[in-house]
Enzyme design. Structure first.
Site, short mmCIF file in Angstrom:
data_model
loop_
_atom_site.label_atom_id
_atom_site.label_comp_id
_atom_site.label_asym_id
_atom_site.label_seq_id
_atom_site.Cartn_x
_atom_site.Cartn_y
_atom_site.Cartn_z
N ASP A 43 0.85 -1.19 0.00
CA ASP A 43 0.00 0.00 0.00
C ASP A 43 0.88 1.25 0.00
O ASP A 43 2.06 1.19 0.34
CB ASP A 43 -0.90 -0.01 1.24
CG ASP A 43 -2.08 0.95 1.11
OD1 ASP A 43 -2.30 1.51 0.01
OD2 ASP A 43 -2.78 1.15 2.11
N GLU A 44 0.28 2.36 -0.40
CA GLU A 44 0.96 3.66 -0.42
C GLU A 44 2.17 3.66 -1.35
O GLU A 44 3.21 4.24 -1.05
CB GLU A 44 1.37 4.09 1.00
CG GLU A 44 0.25 4.12 2.00
CD GLU A 44 -0.75 5.26 1.81
OE1 GLU A 44 -0.62 6.03 0.83
OE2 GLU A 44 -1.66 5.38 2.63
N GLN A 46 2.77 5.28 -3.84
CA GLN A 46 3.16 6.60 -4.34
C GLN A 46 4.40 7.12 -3.63
O GLN A 46 5.08 8.00 -4.14
CB GLN A 46 2.01 7.60 -4.24
CG GLN A 46 1.62 8.01 -2.83
CD GLN A 46 0.54 7.14 -2.22
OE1 GLN A 46 0.27 6.04 -2.67
NE2 GLN A 46 -0.09 7.65 -1.16
N CYS A 103 -16.68 11.98 -4.35
CA CYS A 103 -16.24 13.31 -3.97
C CYS A 103 -16.59 13.56 -2.50
O CYS A 103 -17.68 13.23 -2.06
CB CYS A 103 -16.92 14.35 -4.86
SG CYS A 103 -16.45 16.06 -4.49
N CYS A 108 -22.27 15.94 -2.63
CA CYS A 108 -21.84 15.63 -4.00
C CYS A 108 -21.74 14.12 -4.16
O CYS A 108 -21.15 13.44 -3.32
CB CYS A 108 -20.48 16.28 -4.30
SG CYS A 108 -19.95 15.99 -6.01
N CYS A 141 -14.22 15.70 -6.98
CA CYS A 141 -14.57 15.59 -8.40
C CYS A 141 -13.94 16.79 -9.12
O CYS A 141 -13.46 17.74 -8.49
CB CYS A 141 -16.09 15.59 -8.59
SG CYS A 141 -16.87 17.13 -8.09
N HIS A 144 -15.51 20.35 -8.11
CA HIS A 144 -15.13 20.93 -6.82
C HIS A 144 -13.62 21.18 -6.72
O HIS A 144 -13.20 22.08 -6.00
CB HIS A 144 -15.62 20.04 -5.67
CG HIS A 144 -17.10 20.11 -5.53
ND1 HIS A 144 -17.91 19.03 -5.76
CD2 HIS A 144 -17.93 21.14 -5.23
CE1 HIS A 144 -19.17 19.38 -5.57
NE2 HIS A 144 -19.21 20.67 -5.27
#
Length: 147
Positions: A43-44, A46, A103, A108, A141, A144
């Protein structure tokens, strides 16, 4: 370390960082050497470098262990994270499963497409990618995110 569920069940885990030190590679190699290991979940992603992801993929092929990567695709600046971009460019599309999020703006129901850093109550579109102070992030989204 371990990843633990609320019911008390747990699985062993390894905390690896973006620098992916040699001792983590050594430990990870030992994990892949476990005889009955079938899958590894990361996980993670990034926060990992492309080189780290390459090492993990090479180990998975060598040891014939399935690896499942999870993480964000893009930064709050709407650029791809290094490791995410590498995976999206090298993994077959049919093997990519995206998990949608709604979102987080109140009332929303649109699908979130942006990872937004909130600063002073507004979406921040500049600044350092990684910051030491605690920041607030929301999944928004396009509407927004742009407002």
């Amino acid at each position: 370390g371990k990843v633990e569920s609320r019911n008390g069940k747990f699985l062993p885990s390894l905390n690896i960082n973006s620098k992916f030190p040699n001792d983590s590679i050594s430990y990870l190699t030992k994990i892949f050497d476990v005889g009955d290991l079938e899958e590894v979940y990361i996980d993670e992603i990034q926060f990992l470098s492309t080189e780290s992801v390459k090492v993990i993929i090479d180990l998975s092929k060598e040891k014939q262990v399935d690896v499942h990567f999870y993480g964000l695709e893009t930064t709050f600046l709407n650029d791809y994270f290094e490791s995410s971009k590498y995976l999206l460019e090298t993994v077959k599309e049919e093997n990519i499963k995206r998990i949608d999020m709604m979102c987080q703006k109140e009332n929303c129901n649109l699908t979130a497409s942006h990872n937004a850093r909130i600063s002073g109550g507004r979406v921040s579109k500049s600044g350092e990618l990684f910051v030491s102070e605690k920041s607030t992030y929301l999944s928004l989204c396009s509407k927004h995110y742009s407002e």
